[in-house]
Design a protein around this motif. Structure first.
Motif, mmCIF file in Angstrom:
data_model
loop_
_atom_site.group_PDB
_atom_site.id
_atom_site.type_symbol
_atom_site.label_atom_id
_atom_site.label_comp_id
_atom_site.label_asym_id
_atom_site.label_seq_id
_atom_site.Cartn_x
_atom_site.Cartn_y
_atom_site.Cartn_z
ATOM 1 N N ARG A 57 1.181 -0.533 -0.503
ATOM 2 C CA ARG A 57 -0.280 -0.200 -0.048
ATOM 3 C C ARG A 57 1.183 1.122 0.790
ATOM 4 O O ARG A 57 1.655 1.520 0.757
ATOM 5 C CB ARG A 57 -0.671 -0.324 1.056
ATOM 6 C CG ARG A 57 -1.914 1.462 1.410
ATOM 7 C CD ARG A 57 -2.605 0.948 2.579
ATOM 8 N NE ARG A 57 -2.170 1.494 3.644
ATOM 9 C CZ ARG A 57 -2.219 1.222 4.503
ATOM 10 N NH1 ARG A 57 -3.575 0.501 5.589
ATOM 11 N NH2 ARG A 57 -1.452 1.170 5.866
ATOM 12 N N LEU A 58 0.940 2.033 -1.292
ATOM 13 C CA LEU A 58 1.682 3.074 -1.039
ATOM 14 C C LEU A 58 0.825 4.375 -0.958
ATOM 15 O O LEU A 58 0.148 4.432 -1.020
ATOM 16 C CB LEU A 58 2.298 3.203 -2.857
ATOM 17 C CG LEU A 58 2.866 2.072 -2.566
ATOM 18 C CD1 LEU A 58 3.823 2.207 -4.499
ATOM 19 C CD2 LEU A 58 4.625 2.035 -1.501
ATOM 20 N N GLY A 59 0.815 5.357 -0.799
ATOM 21 C CA GLY A 59 1.127 6.871 -0.388
ATOM 22 C C GLY A 59 0.451 7.181 0.750
ATOM 23 O O GLY A 59 -0.581 7.762 1.437
ATOM 24 N N ASP A 60 0.616 5.916 1.948
ATOM 25 C CA ASP A 60 -0.338 6.146 3.307
ATOM 26 C C ASP A 60 1.110 4.994 3.991
ATOM 27 O O ASP A 60 0.644 3.452 3.781
ATOM 28 C CB ASP A 60 -1.989 5.424 2.773
ATOM 29 C CG ASP A 60 -2.036 5.749 4.576
ATOM 30 O OD1 ASP A 60 -1.714 6.484 5.441
ATOM 31 O OD2 ASP A 60 -3.518 5.228 4.642
ATOM 32 N N GLY A 61 1.211 6.139 4.866
ATOM 33 C CA GLY A 61 2.281 5.430 5.941
ATOM 34 C C GLY A 61 2.047 5.081 7.459
ATOM 35 O O GLY A 61 2.426 4.937 8.177
ATOM 36 N N ASP A 62 0.232 6.040 7.290
ATOM 37 C CA ASP A 62 -0.075 6.590 8.804
ATOM 38 C C ASP A 62 -0.738 5.563 9.322
ATOM 39 O O ASP A 62 -1.359 5.181 10.696
ATOM 40 C CB ASP A 62 0.185 7.726 8.611
ATOM 41 C CG ASP A 62 0.730 8.809 8.680
ATOM 42 O OD1 ASP A 62 1.944 8.260 8.493
ATOM 43 O OD2 ASP A 62 0.712 9.968 8.204
ATOM 44 N N THR A 63 -2.080 5.010 8.538
ATOM 45 C CA THR A 63 -2.667 3.820 8.610
ATOM 46 C C THR A 63 -2.554 2.400 9.099
ATOM 47 O O THR A 63 -1.882 1.681 7.829
ATOM 48 C CB THR A 63 -4.099 4.242 8.092
ATOM 49 O OG1 THR A 63 -4.463 5.441 7.394
ATOM 50 C CG2 THR A 63 -5.176 3.441 8.357
ATOM 51 N N LEU A 64 -3.224 2.402 10.677
ATOM 52 C CA LEU A 64 -2.344 0.074 10.525
ATOM 53 C C LEU A 64 -3.693 -0.097 9.497
ATOM 54 O O LEU A 64 -4.781 -0.234 9.806
ATOM 55 C CB LEU A 64 -3.036 0.593 12.208
ATOM 56 C CG LEU A 64 -2.813 -1.376 11.943
ATOM 57 C CD1 LEU A 64 -0.385 -1.164 12.505
ATOM 58 C CD2 LEU A 64 -2.721 -0.689 13.992
ATOM 59 N N PRO A 65 -3.380 -0.693 8.765
ATOM 60 C CA PRO A 65 -4.111 -1.999 7.809
ATOM 61 C C PRO A 65 -5.082 -2.435 9.342
ATOM 62 O O PRO A 65 -4.472 -3.364 10.358
ATOM 63 C CB PRO A 65 -3.088 -2.804 7.150
ATOM 64 C CG PRO A 65 -1.588 -2.548 7.459
ATOM 65 C CD PRO A 65 -1.927 -1.829 8.960
ATOM 66 N N PRO A 66 -6.442 -2.703 9.420
ATOM 67 C CA PRO A 66 -7.245 -3.707 10.056
ATOM 68 C C PRO A 66 -6.551 -5.198 9.879
ATOM 69 O O PRO A 66 -6.026 -5.606 9.126
ATOM 70 C CB PRO A 66 -8.816 -3.617 9.019
ATOM 71 C CG PRO A 66 -8.393 -2.416 8.311
ATOM 72 C CD PRO A 66 -6.774 -2.426 7.735
ATOM 73 N N GLY A 67 -6.842 -5.449 10.837
ATOM 74 C CA GLY A 67 -6.373 -7.161 10.937
ATOM 75 C C GLY A 67 -5.133 -7.046 11.757
ATOM 76 O O GLY A 67 -4.707 -8.558 12.511
ATOM 77 N N THR A 68 -4.295 -6.560 12.254
ATOM 78 C CA THR A 68 -2.585 -5.798 12.073
ATOM 79 C C THR A 68 -2.557 -7.145 13.695
ATOM 80 O O THR A 68 -3.245 -6.528 14.503
ATOM 81 C CB THR A 68 -1.702 -5.437 12.069
ATOM 82 O OG1 THR A 68 -1.794 -4.701 10.440
ATOM 83 C CG2 THR A 68 -0.514 -5.428 12.272
ATOM 84 N N GLU A 69 -1.346 -8.466 13.541
ATOM 85 C CA GLU A 69 -1.666 -8.828 14.438
ATOM 86 C C GLU A 69 0.301 -8.546 14.902
ATOM 87 O O GLU A 69 0.679 -9.401 16.080
ATOM 88 C CB GLU A 69 -1.323 -10.175 14.089
ATOM 89 C CG GLU A 69 -2.697 -10.733 14.025
ATOM 90 C CD GLU A 69 -2.922 -12.413 13.679
ATOM 91 O OE1 GLU A 69 -2.896 -12.631 14.099
ATOM 92 O OE2 GLU A 69 -2.593 -12.470 12.491
ATOM 93 N N LEU A 70 1.125 -8.289 13.954
ATOM 94 C CA LEU A 70 2.686 -7.440 14.710
ATOM 95 C C LEU A 70 2.652 -6.360 13.423
ATOM 96 O O LEU A 70 2.457 -6.390 12.044
ATOM 97 C CB LEU A 70 3.416 -9.249 14.291
ATOM 98 C CG LEU A 70 4.649 -8.323 14.441
ATOM 99 C CD1 LEU A 70 5.129 -7.950 15.696
ATOM 100 C CD2 LEU A 70 5.664 -9.665 13.167
#
Length: 467
Positions: A57-70
């Motif tokens: 995912r480019l252009g967005d380094g601020d948002t945590l992807p849903p469901g992230t475990e690590l």
């Protein structure tokens, strides 16, 4: 740890981030890599990762992807950046690439000999690798230099890793436990990132994990304190006491890793074997020797390794001598501590300084080096701070302020420095600040300096001067 189907977010598509994403995908993790960039380079990097099954995912380094475990962050990500902050708030663990490498390493992985410090890390770790090679080992210098460590730990070619670790990398590490470790020195740097000198030093101290053989710098109070009360050895530029490595009558000697440290000393090398020669580089050599000796390397390998060592560019590199004036590129001196060490090796210097100070104070630097200054030429974003310190502590030293930031600015800087220098002086590029205000890297800054020096005309009263 079971990596299969673990939802991992890798933050940053730098060298270490891409290596981490590939390693995790290879173990069956569901990897999403994110980066704020969305340019041609980033798209090319994304295409390469997507071929390994990584979602990018480019252009967005601020948002945590849903469901992230690590979350695995690249070294430069600040703790207060939106993405790692969101992860911590959600109870999601955050690693750095170094921590990931430690957890991925196989049971028979090569041991780590690690070092950190404000200055000298790359030089010392490459010295260490050279000494280990001279002893017949198969080392690789990794970490903050060269091959990403997450790749190195999975390569059976190497039987020991010489690991350079930055404060950023150590901040994001929690279980890393090297076989032996050293802190070369601690001085104010990256205060804007860590928030305070104490926090910066504490992250450096993470290198001394439980069970790690601690090597202390006896000449640096902060570094010595971090090593704890009972280090396995210490290094000093003075005559060593039992349990130390140090200098005696032009020789590097070991009174720590010998049968009887009270009555016995092992000769390791001569001062002339240390290149480039400067007091702080001798300290680097002693630190490398101490780590190697802790690992069982014989004394003679230290001398052979130091003689075989080739310094990296832009570290006290002599460019040329013009009209009896020596021009030296130490563009890697990106903080006041490094610049002070470089100036200490000069009797009379025309100092080229300036750049991004990163929150560091230059008062002590200017106060201590004032007697060595013939003149100063300033450039870069934070040059005014250095100018004010010079006005307080070296009011009689001529100062030239170069405000230009275009591609020809370094020619102006070098021309002014050559005008102020006298035969026997050293024109020293030791900026005390980072380069990114004007250059893409400290290497680019050093190259610009060297190119400008080579364009200097011969002195009019000494035509044909050897250059």
């Amino acid at each position: 740890m079971n990596w299969k189907d673990l939802a991992v977010c890798v933050a940053g598509l730098g060298v270490s981030g891409r290596a981490a994403a590939r390693a995790l995908a290879g173990r069956g993790a569901r990897v999403t890599a994110v980066d704020a960039r969305d340019d041609e380079t980033a798209r090319g990097q994304a295409a390469e990762l997507e071929s390994h099954g990584v979602t990018v995912r480019l252009g967005d380094g601020d948002t945590l992807p849903p469901g992230t475990e690590l979350v695995v962050v690249s070294p430069g990500w600040r703790p207060d950046a939106p993405l790692p902050s969101a992860a911590v708030a959600a109870g999601v663990e955050v690693y750095g690439e170094v921590e990931l490498a430690w957890r991925l390493r196989p049971a028979d992985a090569a041991p780590w000999l690690a070092l950190t410090g404000t200055n000298g890390k790359t030089t010392a770790v490459r010295m260490l690798a050279a000494v280990l090679s001279a002893a017949g080992r198969r080392p690789l210098a990794v970490g903050n230099v060269g091959t990403p460590i997450v790749e190195a730990v999975l390569d059976p070619t190497y039987d020991v890793l010489a690991v350079e670790l930055s404060s950023y990398q150590l901040h994001w590490s929690s279980t890393v436990a090297p076989f032996a470790a050293a802190v070369l020195n601690v001085a104010p740097d990256h205060i804007d990132w860590h928030g305070s000198l104490d926090a910066y030093a504490a992250d450096k101290g993470r290198i001394y994990a439980p069970g790690t053989l601690a090597v202390a710098n006896a000449d640096d109070p902060v570094a010595a304190r971090l090593a704890g009360a009972s280090p396995v050895a210490a290094f000093t530029l003075d005559v060593p006491r039992p349990g130390q490595l140090g200098v005696v009558e032009g020789l590097l000697v070991d009174r720590a890793f010998v049968a009887d440290p009270v009555r016995e000393a092992a000769e390791l090398a001569a001062l002339g074997d240390v290149r480039p020669f400067a007091p702080h580089n001798v300290a680097n050599a002693l630190a490398a020797a101490a780590l190697a000796r802790a690992f069982g390397v014989p004394p003679e390998a230290v001398r052979e390794g130091l003689r075989a060592f080739t310094p990296d560019p832009h570290r006290i590199a002599h460019v040329m001598t013009v009209g009896g004036v020596h021009y030296v590129d130490d563009s890697k001196a990106t903080n006041p501590h490094a610049a002070g060490a470089s100036l200490a090796a000069c009797e009379s210097a025309v100092w080229i300084a300036g750049g991004l100070l990163k929150g560091a104070d230059v008062e002590d630097l200017v106060r201590s080096c004032a007697p060595r200054l013939r003149a100063v030429v300033l450039l870069g974003a934070d040059r005014d701070q250095i100018a004010r310190a010079l006005a307080r502590h070296a009011p009689d030293v001529p100062v030239v302020d170069v405000a230009a930031t275009d591609t020809g600015a370094m020619d102006t800087v070098v021309t002014e420095a050559s005008r102020l220098a006298r035969p026997g002086d050293t024109v020293l590029l030791a900026p005390a600040g980072a380069s990114f205000d004007m250059f893409t890297s400290y290497g680019a800054r050093g190259d610009a300096f060297a190119d400008a020096v080579r364009r200097l005309p011969d002195p009019p009263d000494r035509p044909g001067t050897a250059r």
